[in-house]
Design an enzyme around this catalytic site. Structure first.
Site, PDB file in Angstrom:
ATOM      1  N   ALA A 286       0.822  -1.213   0.000  1.00 61.92           N
ATOM      2  CA  ALA A 286       0.000   0.000   0.000  1.00 61.92           C
ATOM      3  C   ALA A 286       0.855   1.262   0.000  1.00 61.92           C
ATOM      4  O   ALA A 286       0.405   2.336  -0.430  1.00 61.92           O
ATOM      5  CB  ALA A 286      -0.926   0.001   1.219  1.00 61.92           C
ATOM      6  N   ILE A 288       3.428   1.779  -1.822  1.00 57.43           N
ATOM      7  CA  ILE A 288       3.907   2.083  -3.176  1.00 57.43           C
ATOM      8  C   ILE A 288       2.937   3.072  -3.824  1.00 57.43           C
ATOM      9  O   ILE A 288       1.721   2.872  -3.767  1.00 57.43           O
ATOM     10  CB  ILE A 288       3.992   0.792  -4.013  1.00 57.43           C
ATOM     11  CG1 ILE A 288       5.021  -0.158  -3.400  1.00 57.43           C
ATOM     12  CG2 ILE A 288       4.344   1.090  -5.463  1.00 57.43           C
ATOM     13  CD1 ILE A 288       5.027  -1.533  -4.023  1.00 57.43           C
ATOM     14  N   ASP A 332      20.341  20.991 -38.147  1.00 55.04           N
ATOM     15  CA  ASP A 332      20.667  21.033 -39.562  1.00 55.04           C
ATOM     16  C   ASP A 332      20.388  22.444 -40.061  1.00 55.04           C
ATOM     17  O   ASP A 332      19.719  23.226 -39.387  1.00 55.04           O
ATOM     18  CB  ASP A 332      19.817  19.999 -40.307  1.00 55.04           C
ATOM     19  CG  ASP A 332      20.230  19.829 -41.752  1.00 55.04           C
ATOM     20  OD1 ASP A 332      21.416  20.052 -42.041  1.00 55.04           O
ATOM     21  OD2 ASP A 332      19.373  19.482 -42.579  1.00 55.04           O
ATOM     22  N   ASP A 649      16.300  16.978 -41.609  1.00 50.36           N
ATOM     23  CA  ASP A 649      15.245  16.575 -42.529  1.00 50.36           C
ATOM     24  C   ASP A 649      15.740  15.636 -43.624  1.00 50.36           C
ATOM     25  O   ASP A 649      14.953  15.055 -44.350  1.00 50.36           O
ATOM     26  CB  ASP A 649      14.579  17.795 -43.171  1.00 50.36           C
ATOM     27  CG  ASP A 649      15.567  18.643 -43.961  1.00 50.36           C
ATOM     28  OD1 ASP A 649      16.780  18.341 -43.919  1.00 50.36           O
ATOM     29  OD2 ASP A 649      15.139  19.607 -44.619  1.00 50.36           O
ATOM     30  N   ASP A 653      20.670  12.793 -42.151  1.00 48.68           N
ATOM     31  CA  ASP A 653      20.463  13.127 -40.740  1.00 48.68           C
ATOM     32  C   ASP A 653      19.960  11.935 -39.929  1.00 48.68           C
ATOM     33  O   ASP A 653      19.995  11.960 -38.699  1.00 48.68           O
ATOM     34  CB  ASP A 653      19.445  14.268 -40.606  1.00 48.68           C
ATOM     35  CG  ASP A 653      19.913  15.549 -41.247  1.00 48.68           C
ATOM     36  OD1 ASP A 653      21.091  15.887 -41.057  1.00 48.68           O
ATOM     37  OD2 ASP A 653      19.121  16.206 -41.944  1.00 48.68           O
ATOM     38  N   ASN A 715       2.200   9.048   1.018  1.00 49.85           N
ATOM     39  CA  ASN A 715       2.714   7.722   1.366  1.00 49.85           C
ATOM     40  C   ASN A 715       3.511   7.762   2.668  1.00 49.85           C
ATOM     41  O   ASN A 715       3.400   6.853   3.516  1.00 49.85           O
ATOM     42  CB  ASN A 715       3.582   7.167   0.247  1.00 49.85           C
ATOM     43  CG  ASN A 715       2.782   6.713  -0.963  1.00 49.85           C
ATOM     44  OD1 ASN A 715       3.055   7.100  -2.087  1.00 49.85           O
ATOM     45  ND2 ASN A 715       1.764   5.896  -0.749  1.00 49.85           N
ATOM     46  N   GLU A 718       1.012   8.170   5.493  1.00 49.43           N
ATOM     47  CA  GLU A 718       0.363   6.887   5.788  1.00 49.43           C
ATOM     48  C   GLU A 718       1.315   5.959   6.547  1.00 49.43           C
ATOM     49  O   GLU A 718       0.893   5.254   7.492  1.00 49.43           O
ATOM     50  CB  GLU A 718      -0.085   6.233   4.473  1.00 49.43           C
ATOM     51  CG  GLU A 718      -1.170   7.014   3.745  1.00 49.43           C
ATOM     52  CD  GLU A 718      -1.153   6.779   2.224  1.00 49.43           C
ATOM     53  OE1 GLU A 718      -1.902   7.463   1.518  1.00 49.43           O
ATOM     54  OE2 GLU A 718      -0.363   5.916   1.754  1.00 49.43           O
TER      55      GLU A 718
END
Length: 923
Positions: A286, A288, A332, A649, A653, A715, A718
């Site tokens: 729990a 996690i 480029d 392009d 490349d 967390n 908790e």
């Protein structure tokens, strides 16, 4: 892969006869038997392995992140422990997370519409002395092919005979102007761009025609070699994937340690070994942050959707954040900083000039005089003849957008295309002009004369119109044409002025063409004329200056990149002078003096450390470089832990795009191979759009960091409640203040939607003035640990305090709570207190400044999400059926008041902490 027994590396260094001999060929071409034999030996003329990943593999690729694997393990453990409900919830989270990423990447693939073949379907080839048209895939080394203006080149070939042939090689070499070809051998070793007696697969014929010997097909071609480089580049994890894996690894270690600790504490609280093990596993699972992967993916997906509206296609979700970590851009030139659309910018007459507005091949723009006044298209006067001269001496055609071209485009020589566009900008009707003055005879351009001439009837007079290199045209002129229509002798001062004009424009990356004309004696049959006679004693008119224009927004984008401490360099296959001039116009640096040019031969002589130093400094122009050079530069930067984005392009490349942390291809002018190799595609080809995408990437990381820390805070809170409860249970017999299912409901219901809504947070004002983030400085570090420890402890103690206070207010003995009818309400007030404190925590962490600022209400989605979360919490508290599922109970108004009071105390402490951290003493 195509193989060859023939040596092709030096084929440009030998004569045409030697080339024919080496390939056992002659000008009549191979016969059918020999061609089939070679086809069987060397294979078809095609590129291998340029395929998309299967859809099913793309889906399963969403499960490879360590955090997702951790959730799958937790789901399996929950199922083993018999907690089918928790296991089902975790599996649903994993699947939803995978679908979010898969759908976005699948949509990007649909936009890409798969990789189209770069090779032409047919080729003109001599077989047994006859010119035939066959499938290009059937070409073999030794075939004799014929290519004409507008054709795509079907294979790498040595030119045997040519008629003023030139090819558009920019996709392969980066050179924006058509490359003039010849037949004679070249001495010494030269790069691809200088092998001008060869033509290459994937390029197109700009002018003229040629008979050529096929020397390489398929994967043995230059295009095939580049494809092999791309395929040999293994994909690596993005910066966000590495960050999330680092976080998941630390959470995994902490969870395992926590599980061991909880087992011993549970045993100390008189639980059986089995119960202690089950309790430790359920609580650890729990802890996690189960909702974090989905929250991250929602943020990335939302950013990708926004970027799509801003003309940026994201093919891989995690690439959005990687853009934000970019510290180096290697761009480029052709088609990226420039438009790859040759454009006439100036008309230079002897003592005056005109500026031309508009860019590209679209005939939209005006002609303005030296005072900036627009010229009336219906009253061109002397300019009519001047502009018509450029049209008369050109063969190119321009066309509007069609199914294969999203923008106006040129068929033929791009430079001539610019002259045609100028004619239309002037309002001259091409059909009428051609009908009134049809061409009678043409003398094509050649590399010796450097001129092209066209004989036509103009104003009832037989006239030759000439265009060419200024020095070659000027040497054939004896008189000069003046704007008032008069003609006088051309003197030395005039010649010096014209040469100065030419030099000035050339130094600014302009390509200049001079115009001239001469009336011809009509008593002589024009068919009998030759260039030596016609192109003599000409009347000089002036010149046009042509450039591949810089995109309008590039200079602003360059400044924005510098403000964001991103170093930009240009990598191009074009010549140093042209590249430097483009860099100056693009504002690559604050001053031209800061720009340094490194040519390919000099680059080869530099040590790796020297190359890296140059790139990290920025404002460098690497010219005349090969795909291997680009790979070397990108590899050096990446291997030294700098995040590099590469734009491009062209075919050349592709390897660097794939090797970089972020490959950025151009959507309009980019080749399919470049787009396939990239992770980001700029649909409007705008460098400015790239900088905007980097800002979005920084915003995404900023929001993911806030979401991650907010998620981990609850967390920790908790966890503190669980640890305090275990100690209290062992010493005082007090039952747990919260249950695993309520902990899970905090992560997956109460906080999931508000944290996901952080993805809609706007960036801080100073975000694009900060330095790129250090990828070594992880979200979870020692500073974050102490922050979470302090904030989580505060949240945990406030919640546990409300739990104890509930028992006190209701007159219940602490050890009697477990069997009391109000126990479910007691654990619910613990749950509600954590939820309210967490919502406050999310608000506080949104900004580095005071929570009570204009920024507080900028994210309406967050407030809607908080409202929805509170509605879910109310359902958990008051609906009986839901009570039974979650083990919760109803609360009174006083209970809610205690919860809000705890949240207010939490807010006050966090605001004081935020203020103290901003004080000058701690700055």
């Amino acid at each position: 892969m195509t193989k060859t027994k023939y040596s092709v590396s030096d084929v440009y260094q030998i004569s045409t006869d030697e080339a024919l001999s080496r390939f056992s060929a002659n000008l009549s071409g191979l016969d059918e038997v020999e061609s089939l034999k070679r086809l069987d030996e060397y294979g078809t003329n095609g590129l291998s392995n340029l395929k998309k990943s299967p859809v099913i593999l793309k889906f399963f690729a969403q499960f490879k992140d360590l955090m997702i694997i951790l959730l799958i393990i937790c789901a399996a453990i929950s199922l083993y422990l018999g907690d089918i409900r928790t296991s089902g919830i975790l599996v649903a989270i994993v699947v939803i997370n995978a679908l979010i990423g898969f759908v976005q990447e699948f949509k990007a693939d649909k936009v890409m519409d798969s990789l189209r073949s770069l090779m032409v379907p047919e080729a003109k080839v001599y077989r047994g002395g006859q010119l035939e048209t066959i499938e290009a895939s059937q070409l073999v080394p030794g075939d004799i092919i014929f290519v004409d203006e507008g054709d795509s080149v079907p294979a790498d070939a040595r030119i045997l005979e040519e008629n003023e042939v030139s090819t558009n090689d920019f996709a392969l070499t980066g050179e924006s102007n058509p490359c003039r070809k010849f037949t004679h051998p070249i001495s010494g070793i030269v790069g691809i761009g200088d092998r001008r007696n060869l033509i290459f697969m994937g390029t197109t014929v700009a002018t003229g025609n040629a008979v050529c010997l096929v020397v390489a097909t398929g994967m043995s071609t230059e295009l095939g070699r580049i494809a092999s480089l791309s395929q040999s580049t293994k994909p690596s994890l993005s910066t966000l994937q590495r960050e999330m894996n680092n976080l998941a690894f630390r959470i995994t270690i902490a969870t395992l340690i926590l599980a061991v600790i909880l087992v011993f504490i549970s045993l100390g609280a008189n639980l059986s070994l089995t119960d202690a093990f089950l309790f430790a596993i359920s609580i650890s699972s729990a802890m996690i942050p189960q909702g974090l992967p989905a929250e991250v993916n929602v943020s990335l997906s939302r950013a990708a959707s926004v970027l799509a509206k801003e003309r940026t296609l994201v093919k891989k979700l995690s690439a959005v954040e990687t853009l934000g970590a970019t510290s180096i851009i290697c761009t480029d030139k052709t088609g990226t900083l420039t438009k790859n659309e040759m454009t006439v910018e100036k008309i230079m007459l002897l003592n005056t000039h005109f500026d031309i507005t508009g860019s590209g091949y679209e005939p939209k723009g005006e002609i303005k005089d030296a005072n900036g006044q627009s010229i009336d298209k219906n009253n061109l006067n002397y300019l009519y003849k001047f502009i018509a001269t450029g049209y008369f001496a050109s063969n190119a055609k321009i066309y509007g957008p069609d199914d294969n071209h999203p923008v106006w485009h040129c068929i033929g020589d791009p430079t001539e295309g610019a002259l045609i566009t100028l004619t239309e900008k002037a309002g001259i009707n091409l059909d009428t002009l051609n009908a009134n003055s049809p061409e009678l005879k043409e003398f094509p351009f050649d590399s010796v004369r450097k001129r092209m001439s066209s004989i036509r009837t103009f104003d009832n007079q037989l006239t030759v119109f000439v265009k060419g290199a200024p020095e070659s045209v000027l040497e054939k002129c004896s008189r000069i044409w003046l704007p008032d229509g008069t003609v006088r002798e051309l003197n030395d001062d005039d010649r010096r002025t014209i040469h100065l004009q030419n030099d000035e424009m050339a130094n600014n990356a302009m390509r200049n063409l001079a115009y001239a004309f001469k009336n011809i004696d009509e008593s002589v049959d024009y068919k009998q004329h030759n260039p030596a006679i016609v192109e003599n004693e000409l009347i000089y008119m002036g010149m046009v200056s042509i450039i591949d224009p810089i995109r309008e927004e590039v200079a602003e984008a360059m400044q924005a990149a510098r403000d964001a401490h991103i170093r930009v360099s240009i990598i191009t296959g074009d010549y140093a002078l042209t590249a430097k001039a483009i860099a100056v116009r693009a504002k690559l640096a604050d001053t031209p003096e800061e720009i340094e040019v490194v040519e390919g031969d000099k680059l080869h002589a530099l040590r790796d450390s020297e190359v890296l130093e140059l790139v990290l400094r920025g404002s460098i122009v690497f010219s005349r470089v090969s795909p291997e050079d680009k790979m070397r530069i990108v590899g050096l930067v990446k291997d030294n832990n700098h995040v590099i984005a590469v734009t491009g392009d062209g075919i050349n490349d592709a390897p660097a795009l794939k090797r970089a942390d972020i490959g950025v291809a151009m959507g309009k002018t980019g080749t399919d191979v470049a787009k396939q190799s990239a992770e980001i595609v700029l649909l409007d080809d705008s460098f400015h759009t790239l900088v905007g995408a980097i800002q979005k990437g920084r915003t995404v990381y900023q929001n993911i960091k806030k979401a991650t820390i907010s998620c981990l805070t609850s967390n920790y809170g908790e966890l503190m409640i669980v640890l305090i409860g275990l100690v209290a249970m062992a010493i005082l017999g007090i039952p747990p203040a919260i249950t695993p299912i309520l902990i899970l409901s905090i992560d997956l219901i109460a906080e999931l939607f508000p944290i996901a809504a952080l993805g809609w947070d706007e960036p801080d004002k100073e975000l694009m003035h900060d330095s790129p983030r250090d990828t070594k400085n992880h979200i979870f570090n020692i500073s974050t640990f102490f922050d979470l420890l302090f904030t989580g402890s505060l949240m945990g103690f406030l919640a546990y305090g409300n739990y104890l206070f509930f028992a006190y207010r209701n007159g219940i003995g602490l050890s009697e709570l477990a069997g009391h009818g109000l126990y479910f309400s007691a654990v619910t007030i613990t749950y509600v207190t954590i939820v309210l404190c967490q919502l406050v925590n999310i608000l506080v962490r949104r900004s580095r400044n005071s929570t009570f600022s204009s920024y507080l209400f900028t994210n309406k989605q967050l407030w809607m999400a908080m409202g929805f979360s509170l509605a879910c919490v109310m359902a958990i508290v008051y609906i009986p059926l839901v009570n039974r599922i979650f083990g919760s109970g109803p609360l009174t108004l006083v209970d809610w008041g205690c919860g809000f009071a705890a949240a207010l105390m939490f807010f006050a402490v966090k605001e004081v902490d935020k203020f103290s951290s901003r004080s000058p003493k701690n700055a």
